[in-house]
Design a protein around this motif. Sequence first.
Motif, PDB file in Angstrom:
ATOM      1  N   ILE A  18     -47.017   3.913  65.730  1.00 32.90           N
ATOM      2  CA  ILE A  18     -48.413   3.586  65.425  1.00 32.90           C
ATOM      3  C   ILE A  18     -49.142   4.888  65.116  1.00 32.90           C
ATOM      4  O   ILE A  18     -48.993   5.889  65.830  1.00 32.90           O
ATOM      5  N   HIS A  19     -49.959   4.870  64.066  1.00 29.47           N
ATOM      6  CA  HIS A  19     -50.806   6.017  63.751  1.00 29.47           C
ATOM      7  C   HIS A  19     -52.249   5.531  63.691  1.00 29.47           C
ATOM      8  O   HIS A  19     -52.564   4.614  62.951  1.00 29.47           O
ATOM      9  N   ASP A  20     -53.115   6.146  64.490  1.00 32.53           N
ATOM     10  CA  ASP A  20     -54.511   5.715  64.572  1.00 32.53           C
ATOM     11  C   ASP A  20     -55.415   6.897  64.268  1.00 32.53           C
ATOM     12  O   ASP A  20     -55.775   7.686  65.148  1.00 32.53           O
ATOM     13  N   GLY A  21     -55.782   7.036  62.989  1.00 28.97           N
ATOM     14  CA  GLY A  21     -56.631   8.141  62.568  1.00 28.97           C
ATOM     15  C   GLY A  21     -58.084   7.739  62.430  1.00 28.97           C
ATOM     16  O   GLY A  21     -58.473   6.592  62.687  1.00 28.97           O
ATOM     17  N   GLU A  22     -58.902   8.683  62.012  1.00 32.51           N
ATOM     18  CA  GLU A  22     -60.337   8.433  61.871  1.00 32.51           C
ATOM     19  C   GLU A  22     -60.646   7.539  60.676  1.00 32.51           C
ATOM     20  O   GLU A  22     -61.524   6.697  60.727  1.00 32.51           O
ATOM     21  N   GLU A  23     -59.912   7.735  59.579  1.00 30.11           N
ATOM     22  CA  GLU A  23     -60.174   6.991  58.355  1.00 30.11           C
ATOM     23  C   GLU A  23     -59.260   5.773  58.260  1.00 30.11           C
ATOM     24  O   GLU A  23     -58.188   5.729  58.875  1.00 30.11           O
ATOM     25  N   LYS A  24     -59.688   4.801  57.472  1.00 33.61           N
ATOM     26  CA  LYS A  24     -58.930   3.552  57.329  1.00 33.61           C
ATOM     27  C   LYS A  24     -57.491   3.812  56.887  1.00 33.61           C
ATOM     28  O   LYS A  24     -56.542   3.217  57.427  1.00 33.61           O
ATOM     29  N   ALA A  25     -57.304   4.694  55.931  1.00 33.40           N
ATOM     30  CA  ALA A  25     -55.955   4.958  55.414  1.00 33.40           C
ATOM     31  C   ALA A  25     -55.064   5.651  56.435  1.00 33.40           C
ATOM     32  O   ALA A  25     -53.844   5.735  56.249  1.00 33.40           O
ATOM     33  N   GLN A  26     -55.681   6.133  57.499  1.00 32.69           N
ATOM     34  CA  GLN A  26     -54.911   6.827  58.536  1.00 32.69           C
ATOM     35  C   GLN A  26     -54.553   5.907  59.704  1.00 32.69           C
ATOM     36  O   GLN A  26     -53.999   6.357  60.695  1.00 32.69           O
ATOM     37  N   ARG A  27     -54.873   4.625  59.563  1.00 33.22           N
ATOM     38  CA  ARG A  27     -54.515   3.662  60.600  1.00 33.22           C
ATOM     39  C   ARG A  27     -53.416   2.762  60.063  1.00 33.22           C
ATOM     40  O   ARG A  27     -53.650   1.926  59.183  1.00 33.22           O
ATOM     41  N   PHE A  28     -52.225   2.896  60.625  1.00 30.87           N
ATOM     42  CA  PHE A  28     -51.123   2.063  60.141  1.00 30.87           C
ATOM     43  C   PHE A  28     -50.014   2.005  61.192  1.00 30.87           C
ATOM     44  O   PHE A  28     -49.920   2.858  62.086  1.00 30.87           O
ATOM     45  N   VAL A  29     -49.197   0.960  61.061  1.00 31.70           N
ATOM     46  CA  VAL A  29     -47.983   0.861  61.867  1.00 31.70           C
ATOM     47  C   VAL A  29     -46.793   1.040  60.939  1.00 31.70           C
ATOM     48  O   VAL A  29     -46.855   0.680  59.752  1.00 31.70           O
ATOM     49  N   THR A  30     -45.729   1.610  61.481  1.00 35.59           N
ATOM     50  CA  THR A  30     -44.489   1.777  60.725  1.00 35.59           C
ATOM     51  C   THR A  30     -43.456   0.803  61.268  1.00 35.59           C
ATOM     52  O   THR A  30     -43.279   0.688  62.487  1.00 35.59           O
ATOM     53  N   LEU A  31     -42.792   0.079  60.376  1.00 37.23           N
ATOM     54  CA  LEU A  31     -41.797  -0.920  60.759  1.00 37.23           C
ATOM     55  C   LEU A  31     -40.402  -0.306  60.801  1.00 37.23           C
ATOM     56  O   LEU A  31     -40.176   0.802  60.304  1.00 37.23           O
ATOM     57  N   ASP A  32     -39.470  -1.057  61.379  1.00 34.94           N
ATOM     58  CA  ASP A  32     -38.107  -0.526  61.511  1.00 34.94           C
ATOM     59  C   ASP A  32     -37.375  -0.404  60.183  1.00 34.94           C
ATOM     60  O   ASP A  32     -36.314   0.220  60.115  1.00 34.94           O
ATOM     61  N   ASN A  33     -37.937  -0.982  59.116  1.00 35.24           N
ATOM     62  CA  ASN A  33     -37.335  -0.819  57.789  1.00 35.24           C
ATOM     63  C   ASN A  33     -37.985   0.316  56.997  1.00 35.24           C
ATOM     64  O   ASN A  33     -37.687   0.505  55.817  1.00 35.24           O
ATOM     65  N   GLY A  34     -38.899   1.043  57.642  1.00 34.27           N
ATOM     66  CA  GLY A  34     -39.559   2.172  57.008  1.00 34.27           C
ATOM     67  C   GLY A  34     -40.875   1.843  56.333  1.00 34.27           C
ATOM     68  O   GLY A  34     -41.631   2.756  55.972  1.00 34.27           O
ATOM     69  N   GLU A  35     -41.174   0.565  56.150  1.00 39.95           N
ATOM     70  CA  GLU A  35     -42.435   0.180  55.523  1.00 39.95           C
ATOM     71  C   GLU A  35     -43.601   0.402  56.486  1.00 39.95           C
ATOM     72  O   GLU A  35     -43.428   0.444  57.704  1.00 39.95           O
ATOM     73  N   THR A  36     -44.798   0.529  55.927  1.00 43.93           N
ATOM     74  CA  THR A  36     -46.001   0.693  56.733  1.00 43.93           C
ATOM     75  C   THR A  36     -46.994  -0.428  56.416  1.00 43.93           C
ATOM     76  O   THR A  36     -46.997  -0.966  55.302  1.00 43.93           O
ATOM     77  N   ILE A  37     -47.821  -0.767  57.405  1.00 40.73           N
ATOM     78  CA  ILE A  37     -48.891  -1.748  57.227  1.00 40.73           C
ATOM     79  C   ILE A  37     -50.172  -1.141  57.768  1.00 40.73           C
ATOM     80  O   ILE A  37     -50.248  -0.756  58.949  1.00 40.73           O
ATOM     81  N   GLU A  38     -51.178  -1.025  56.922  1.00 42.22           N
ATOM     82  CA  GLU A  38     -52.469  -0.508  57.356  1.00 42.22           C
ATOM     83  C   GLU A  38     -53.174  -1.545  58.223  1.00 42.22           C
ATOM     84  O   GLU A  38     -52.975  -2.754  58.059  1.00 42.22           O
ATOM     85  N   PHE A  39     -54.011  -1.083  59.138  1.00 38.47           N
ATOM     86  CA  PHE A  39     -54.799  -2.012  59.941  1.00 38.47           C
ATOM     87  C   PHE A  39     -56.234  -1.525  60.070  1.00 38.47           C
ATOM     88  O   PHE A  39     -56.506  -0.323  60.095  1.00 38.47           O
ATOM     89  N   SER A  40     -57.135  -2.482  60.134  1.00 39.27           N
ATOM     90  CA  SER A  40     -58.508  -2.212  60.541  1.00 39.27           C
ATOM     91  C   SER A  40     -58.631  -2.410  62.043  1.00 39.27           C
ATOM     92  O   SER A  40     -59.282  -1.637  62.740  1.00 39.27           O
ATOM     93  N   VAL A  41     -57.973  -3.481  62.522  1.00 38.71           N
ATOM     94  CA  VAL A  41     -57.865  -3.729  63.960  1.00 38.71           C
ATOM     95  C   VAL A  41     -56.398  -4.022  64.259  1.00 38.71           C
ATOM     96  O   VAL A  41     -55.755  -4.792  63.544  1.00 38.71           O
ATOM     97  N   LEU A  42     -55.886  -3.397  65.310  1.00 37.29           N
ATOM     98  CA  LEU A  42     -54.504  -3.603  65.744  1.00 37.29           C
ATOM     99  C   LEU A  42     -54.522  -4.229  67.132  1.00 37.29           C
ATOM    100  O   LEU A  42     -55.275  -3.791  68.012  1.00 37.29           O
ATOM    101  N   ILE A  43     -53.682  -5.242  67.335  1.00 38.18           N
ATOM    102  CA  ILE A  43     -53.592  -5.901  68.637  1.00 38.18           C
ATOM    103  C   ILE A  43     -52.145  -5.862  69.105  1.00 38.18           C
ATOM    104  O   ILE A  43     -51.237  -6.323  68.411  1.00 38.18           O
ATOM    105  N   LEU A  44     -51.962  -5.296  70.283  1.00 38.10           N
ATOM    106  CA  LEU A  44     -50.622  -5.130  70.840  1.00 38.10           C
ATOM    107  C   LEU A  44     -50.359  -6.226  71.869  1.00 38.10           C
ATOM    108  O   LEU A  44     -51.050  -6.303  72.890  1.00 38.10           O
ATOM    109  N   ALA A  45     -49.388  -7.058  71.585  1.00 34.35           N
ATOM    110  CA  ALA A  45     -48.982  -8.119  72.511  1.00 34.35           C
ATOM    111  C   ALA A  45     -47.458  -8.175  72.540  1.00 34.35           C
ATOM    112  O   ALA A  45     -46.848  -9.204  72.235  1.00 34.35           O
ATOM    113  N   PRO A  46     -46.812  -7.056  72.911  1.00 31.48           N
ATOM    114  CA  PRO A  46     -45.360  -6.964  72.777  1.00 31.48           C
ATOM    115  C   PRO A  46     -44.565  -7.646  73.874  1.00 31.48           C
ATOM    116  O   PRO A  46     -43.341  -7.758  73.774  1.00 31.48           O
TER     117      PRO A  46
END
Length: 372
Positions: free
Chosen positions: A85-113
Amino acid sequence: MAQNIVIVGGGPAGVVLFNEFGSKLSASEASVIMVTPRPYFTWLPACPRMLVTEDGELEKRVLMPFPDNFNEGNRKVVLSKVVSIHDGEEKAQRFVTLDNGETIEFSVLILAPGSKWDGPLGFPESKEEDLEFIKKWRKEFAEAKDIVLIGGGAVGVELAGELVDEWPTKPVTLVHGHPLLLTATYPDKFRQDVVDRLIRRGVNLVLGDYVDDIIPKDGKITTRKGTDVPADLVISTRGGKPNTEFIRTLGSDVLDDGGYIRVRETLQLVDHPRIFAAGNAIDIPEGRHAYKAARQALIVAKNTVALVRGSDDPKTLWQYRGGRNSITLSIGKDGGACYFDVLWGLMFGDYFASLKKSRGLMIDMVKRRLQL
């Protein structure tokens, strides 16, 4: 432009949130993405019976496929695992990285693992593997002569009940490190009642003792106090551990010493206001049950909607105040015990427990409530 809400986990909290956002946020407000490795929801409280008996082919009902409408409108399920998980100040700096290498940007992230489990509840992550896993455990239970369960929490109690229900004459022993079953979350009177019910069903109990080596030798295991227990199948039924290793990528201070996610009363992560958490993996000192996860999810949903709509003042956000600790245990198909933390503490036995849980394992109710 629609904001991305990313939910990590397809358990009770994750599915409740997914449904809440689908009904409360329009496609112009938010896109809702649930990341989970399995294309189905697994109702864990029904798994002890499913793993013991073929009767009723419970695997067809306990493993609940996500319906087609989970990938319609502003909702989408991504079958993958989050590794960082990367949580930066700007929108483009907030994203999760998946096990296949892809990334998904988030405005809000919810962790329920949720939790990671050893033994019979340590399911793989595909339908084919799960079905083989279920067959394997059914075969092991059927062929075992002396079964020993290590850990007398809810999983150990319910699995012991299912085993003696299926094979009344097969020796089943439950070893627990405390003088009473369950935890001090519940009053001693109720815990003793559960002890008495298992004894009446024929379960052998070794209480106030531990097993360090769970591999049988010469047809037995030996406890710390030197008690020899006949065994050819020994299973850990200790509680699950939080499935949170990937969250450490946010920093060393996001988890407590036990690996649980540190959250505020608003269920936001400390120092990460656009990340929430709910379910078994958070550090709130209360019983970890599916109904608790669902209640937490509703608070997270309200606060997420507020953030999406521009209300980020902490004073306007909802706070999770916890709740009473209640539990219903199934002990076989027609037995069980219930405790409700109301008035002086209400306790009920076989009849009420069988109506509420033991007979149907709440499968139909859960499927209906989660819209599966």
